[in-house]
Scaffold this motif. Structure first.
Motif, short mmCIF file in Angstrom:
data_model
loop_
_atom_site.label_atom_id
_atom_site.label_comp_id
_atom_site.label_asym_id
_atom_site.label_seq_id
_atom_site.Cartn_x
_atom_site.Cartn_y
_atom_site.Cartn_z
N THR A 174 38.73 27.99 39.44
CA THR A 174 39.48 29.21 39.65
C THR A 174 40.64 28.88 40.59
O THR A 174 40.91 27.71 40.88
CB THR A 174 38.60 30.34 40.20
OG1 THR A 174 39.35 31.57 40.21
CG2 THR A 174 38.07 30.04 41.58
N THR A 175 41.33 29.91 41.06
CA THR A 175 42.43 29.70 42.01
C THR A 175 42.19 30.52 43.26
O THR A 175 41.42 31.49 43.26
CB THR A 175 43.78 30.11 41.38
OG1 THR A 175 43.73 31.50 41.02
CG2 THR A 175 44.10 29.27 40.16
N LYS A 176 42.84 30.12 44.31
CA LYS A 176 42.66 30.80 45.60
C LYS A 176 43.02 32.28 45.50
O LYS A 176 42.36 33.15 46.10
CB LYS A 176 43.52 30.11 46.66
CG LYS A 176 43.25 30.58 48.08
CD LYS A 176 44.04 29.75 49.08
CE LYS A 176 43.74 30.19 50.52
NZ LYS A 176 44.50 29.36 51.50
N LYS A 177 44.04 32.59 44.72
CA LYS A 177 44.50 33.98 44.61
C LYS A 177 43.49 34.89 43.90
O LYS A 177 43.56 36.11 44.04
CB LYS A 177 45.85 34.03 43.88
CG LYS A 177 45.80 33.59 42.42
CD LYS A 177 47.20 33.54 41.82
CE LYS A 177 47.17 33.09 40.36
NZ LYS A 177 48.53 32.95 39.81
N SER A 178 42.53 34.29 43.17
CA SER A 178 41.52 35.11 42.46
C SER A 178 40.52 35.74 43.42
O SER A 178 39.92 36.77 43.11
CB SER A 178 40.77 34.26 41.43
OG SER A 178 39.84 33.40 42.08
N GLY A 179 40.30 35.10 44.56
CA GLY A 179 39.31 35.60 45.51
C GLY A 179 37.87 35.28 45.15
O GLY A 179 36.93 35.65 45.85
N LYS A 231 34.59 33.19 45.00
CA LYS A 231 34.04 32.13 45.84
C LYS A 231 32.65 31.67 45.42
O LYS A 231 32.16 30.65 45.91
CB LYS A 231 33.99 32.62 47.30
CG LYS A 231 35.35 32.93 47.89
CD LYS A 231 35.25 33.41 49.32
CE LYS A 231 36.63 33.71 49.90
NZ LYS A 231 36.54 34.22 51.31
N GLU A 244 49.17 25.55 41.49
CA GLU A 244 48.28 26.55 42.08
C GLU A 244 47.32 25.89 43.07
O GLU A 244 47.05 24.68 42.98
CB GLU A 244 47.46 27.24 40.98
CG GLU A 244 48.27 27.98 39.94
CD GLU A 244 48.86 29.29 40.45
OE1 GLU A 244 48.38 29.80 41.48
OE2 GLU A 244 49.82 29.79 39.82
N ASP A 245 46.81 26.71 44.00
CA ASP A 245 45.75 26.24 44.89
C ASP A 245 44.43 26.35 44.14
O ASP A 245 43.89 27.44 43.96
CB ASP A 245 45.70 27.09 46.16
CG ASP A 245 46.93 26.89 47.04
OD1 ASP A 245 47.43 25.75 47.10
OD2 ASP A 245 47.39 27.87 47.65
N VAL A 259 40.53 26.13 43.25
CA VAL A 259 39.23 26.29 43.89
C VAL A 259 38.16 25.91 42.87
O VAL A 259 38.20 26.35 41.72
CB VAL A 259 39.00 27.75 44.35
CG1 VAL A 259 37.56 27.94 44.84
CG2 VAL A 259 40.00 28.13 45.44
N LEU A 298 41.55 19.47 47.04
CA LEU A 298 40.44 20.11 47.75
C LEU A 298 40.30 19.53 49.16
O LEU A 298 40.38 18.31 49.34
CB LEU A 298 39.13 19.90 46.98
CG LEU A 298 39.04 20.48 45.57
CD1 LEU A 298 37.71 20.07 44.92
CD2 LEU A 298 39.17 22.00 45.60
N GLU A 299 40.06 20.39 50.11
CA GLU A 299 39.91 19.95 51.49
C GLU A 299 38.50 19.43 51.78
O GLU A 299 38.31 18.62 52.69
CB GLU A 299 40.25 21.09 52.45
CG GLU A 299 41.72 21.52 52.38
CD GLU A 299 42.05 22.64 53.34
OE1 GLU A 299 41.12 23.12 54.04
OE2 GLU A 299 43.22 23.06 53.39
#
Length: 333
Positions: free
Chosen positions: A140-145, A147, A224-225, A227, A258-259
């Motif tokens: 997914t992407t960070k903007k999707s929320g 987790k 995109e960021d 996730v 990814l961090e």
């Protein structure tokens, strides 16, 4: 007169005997010629490897394998795009290709006639060997929320192309989380279509079963960021208990930007072959691939090795491949 008649009869007998022997010799020569002809035909001039979508790992690996086989065996080999594992097994069964990539779980379903193969059990496919872990990535992407897997409820989620092994993986992972496809807005998209959908916001998440890094997800990470949704340890244990062909895996930190590493599961990628290919041809193909992995351009080439090729196969190994592994003293661990 009697003597002459006897001599005539004897001559006729000798002549007939010579004719019979000559005929037998001709037939024998014809049989030998047929066998020689059949031996030549055992080595096809052209074979196809069915892979997966262009955004996955199978397709670039298939291109490397095709070049290696062509160069090392003289058999012109082509890598073809397909719907991946489940479709590939059916393509071999229909004799539309000779080699294919498949997840180990899907190959087992096909041979056993389970799940998507309940009405179409596959009987003419055997293994060459396993290749590398195929990581189940819930992208997914960070903007999707989003987790967690639980957050997928009521969201638009791609579960993979129709007929792919990803569909079964998605269904089983949702299952251990107490969910079904009815709990999501299921989308049946290829990896490329999934990442395009994530980028333009038409879907919220996607299941991607492929070796990491996966090309389509790397492309998404460029804009995109990204996730990767983790699978919790208790759910991993429940999944492996019910479906033992899964193994614990992770997406490493740094991949897709990814961090931190992300805990997930994997199945194995494997190479399968039609069982009607001759032992000699499959031996040559097996040897060509496993002795030239340095020519594989994809990062997963570093994980492909003969010493591990019999681990987790799950179906019968083709005699030609087995001959190669026997010569090397390789056994399943």
């Amino acid at each position: 007169m009697k003597v002459c008649r006897k001599k005539s009869i004897a001559a006729v007998v000798v002549l007939l005997t010579m004719m019979i022997l000559a005929a037998c010799g001709t037939d024998k020569g014809k049989d030998s010629g047929d066998k020689a002809s059949n031996t030549k035909e055992d080595k096809p001039k052209f074979i196809s490897i069915v892979t997966g979508g262009t955004g996955g790992t199978y397709y670039p690996l298939g291109g490397s394998f095709a070049k290696i086989i062509s160069d090392e065996t003289g058999i012109q080999t082509n890598a073809e795009v397909s719907g991946a594992s489940a479709e590939n097994m059916k393509l071999l069964d229909n004799e539309e290709a000779e080699l294919a990539f498949s997840q180990t779980d899907i190959a087992a379903y096909a041979i056993e006639g389970k799940l998507m193969f309940e009405s179409s059990k596959i009987t003419n496919v055997q293994a060459i060997g396993t290749l590398y872990p195929e990581t189940i990535q819930i992208v997914t992407t960070k903007k999707s929320g989003i987790k967690s897997v639980a957050d997928l409820k009521n969201k638009k989620v791609s579960v993979g192309a129709p007929g792919s092994g990803t569909v079964a993986n998605a269904e089983q992972i949702l299952e251990v989380h107490g969910m079904t496809f009815a709990d999501i807005q299921k989308q049946d998209l290829s990896f490329d279509e999934s990442t395009a959908g994530l980028q333009d916001g038409t879907i919220d998440a996607a299941f991607v079963t492929a070796g990491t890094p996966t090309g389509a997800v790397e492309s998404l990470a460029a804009t995109e960021d990204v996730v990767i949704i983790p699978i919790e340890q208790d759910k991993i244990e429940a999944l492996i208990k019910k479906y033992p062909y899964y193994t614990t895996d992770e997406v490493a930190s740094g991949v897709y930007g990814l961090e931190e590493k992300v805990k997930t599961v994997a199945v194995q990628a494997m190479l399968v072959v039609r069982s009607d290919l001759s032992e000699a041809v499959v031996y040559d193909i097996t040897k060509a691939i496993f002795e030239n992995t340095n020519q594989v351009t994809h990062a997963k080439g570093k994980l492909i090795m003969a010493e591990k090729a019999l681990n987790g196969v799950g179906i019968q190994v083709h005699p030609g491949a087995q001959k190669y592994f026997d010569e090397k003293g390789i056994k399943a661990e």
